[in-house]
Write a protein that holds these residues in place. Structure first.
Motif, PDB file in Angstrom:
ATOM      1  N   SER A  13       0.839  -1.192   0.000  1.00  0.00           N
ATOM      2  CA  SER A  13       0.000   0.000   0.000  1.00  0.00           C
ATOM      3  C   SER A  13       0.881   1.251   0.000  1.00  0.00           C
ATOM      4  N   GLU A  15       0.451   4.754   1.176  1.00  0.00           N
ATOM      5  CA  GLU A  15      -0.427   5.648   1.928  1.00  0.00           C
ATOM      6  C   GLU A  15       0.210   5.964   3.277  1.00  0.00           C
ATOM      7  N   MET A  17      -0.100   6.274   7.083  1.00  0.00           N
ATOM      8  CA  MET A  17      -1.030   5.736   8.067  1.00  0.00           C
ATOM      9  C   MET A  17      -0.615   6.186   9.463  1.00  0.00           C
ATOM     10  N   HIS A  27       2.599  -0.010   4.640  1.00  0.00           N
ATOM     11  CA  HIS A  27       2.147   1.222   3.988  1.00  0.00           C
ATOM     12  C   HIS A  27       3.315   2.179   3.795  1.00  0.00           C
ATOM     13  N   TYR A  74      -4.504  -2.426  -3.748  1.00  0.00           N
ATOM     14  CA  TYR A  74      -5.065  -1.319  -2.952  1.00  0.00           C
ATOM     15  C   TYR A  74      -5.401  -0.124  -3.836  1.00  0.00           C
ATOM     16  N   ASN A  76      -5.225   2.885  -3.067  1.00  0.00           N
ATOM     17  CA  ASN A  76      -4.290   4.006  -2.927  1.00  0.00           C
ATOM     18  C   ASN A  76      -3.152   3.983  -3.946  1.00  0.00           C
ATOM     19  N   SER A 104     -12.178  -5.199   0.359  1.00  0.00           N
ATOM     20  CA  SER A 104     -10.989  -4.822   1.132  1.00  0.00           C
ATOM     21  C   SER A 104     -10.181  -6.080   1.422  1.00  0.00           C
ATOM     22  N   THR A 114      -5.448  -3.506   9.597  1.00  0.00           N
ATOM     23  CA  THR A 114      -6.345  -2.465   9.096  1.00  0.00           C
ATOM     24  C   THR A 114      -6.917  -2.825   7.720  1.00  0.00           C
ATOM     25  N   ARG A 116      -8.212  -1.817   4.221  1.00  0.00           N
ATOM     26  CA  ARG A 116      -8.083  -0.714   3.269  1.00  0.00           C
ATOM     27  C   ARG A 116      -8.848  -1.090   2.005  1.00  0.00           C
TER      28      ARG A 116
END
Ligand SMILES: [Zn+2]
Length: 244
Positions: A13, A15, A17, A27, A74, A76, A104, A114, A116
């Protein structure tokens, strides 16, 4: 055969966080990703999808290339990675879980990781239109070493069929969910018509690498620039592969 050392980067991912996020390391903050791509460009590398990388792995083409892969699909990455890749004329492969499109990372739910959002069908089409590529990451992101052979076949074959039907592109690259595989799983991937499969084994691809057990270089939240360069340019990751 020439002595090649081709790194294939493994991202999940892209992103930023919050600190409290479980498995925050998966991430990579967008600014860090941007800097990494800029570094590659400055070093004269061309970032490529697995499909475009294959002739270099096979020794048919020679060049300063590096594979770029994103696991899971993902949302993102469409927003934070694709425009950066386009800017540098790079391509990349995103491995899609065919039954989780538009949902997700449900396979992580019981580990409290988490959730996403994953790209929808429309978003995957946008990803493709931006010159990026997709590969298969099974139907449901199951550990393929823990289910029956029939189930492994369904997970691997149906994912290819479903994705090809939906997106009208040939799916030739596979990625083992959780990096888990064994010889049976490997053979099924090969027999299903895929041309490559990536693992979570660490190291750079060399002329001895098995196309269905390609090693990668994990890039995560903590991969600062000096480590990023060390992973790509030195034996740092190759040494890590010997224990696996
Ligand atoms: Zn995955």
């Amino acid at each position: 055969m020439t002595d090649i050392k081709i790194p294939i980067l493994m991202y999940h991912s892209i992103e930023s966080m919050p600190k409290s996020t479980i498995m925050r390391s998966l991430h990579v903050p967008p600014r860090r990703f941007k800097f990494q791509m800029w570094l590659l460009k400055m070093l004269g590398y061309r970032g490529l999808s697995l499909r475009e990388l294959q002739p270099y792995i096979d020794g048919e083409k020679i060049g300063k290339v590096i594979g770029i892969s994103f696991d899971d699909g993902y949302q993102n990455i469409l927003i934070n990675a694709a425009p950066v890749l386009m800017k540098y004329n790079f391509s990349a492969t995103c491995y899609i879980v065919s039954e989780n499109i538009g949902t997700s990372n449900t396979w992580d739910q019981n580990k409290k990781i988490t959730q996403r959002p994953l790209m929808t069908e429309d978003e995957i089409n946008q990803w493709l239109q931006m010159g990026m590529d997709i590969g298969a990451h099974s139907k449901t992101h199951v550990d393929l070493t823990s289910v029956s052979v029939q189930q492994v076949q369904k997970e691997i074959k149906d994912c290819k069929v479903d994705l090809e039907k939906k997106f009208k592109v040939q799916i030739s690259d596979f990625c083992y969910p959780f990096g888990r595989f064994n010889q049976i799983v490997c053979n099924i991937v090969k027999d299903s018509g895929y041309l490559s499969a990536t693992t979570m084994l660490r190291g750079r691809v060399n002329s001895q690498s098995d196309s269905y057990q390609l090693p990668r270089i994990p890039i995560n939240h903590r991969t600062l620039p000096h480590l990023f360069l060390t992973k790509i340019l030195t034996k740092y990751e190759d040494r890590r592969s010997t224990t696996t």
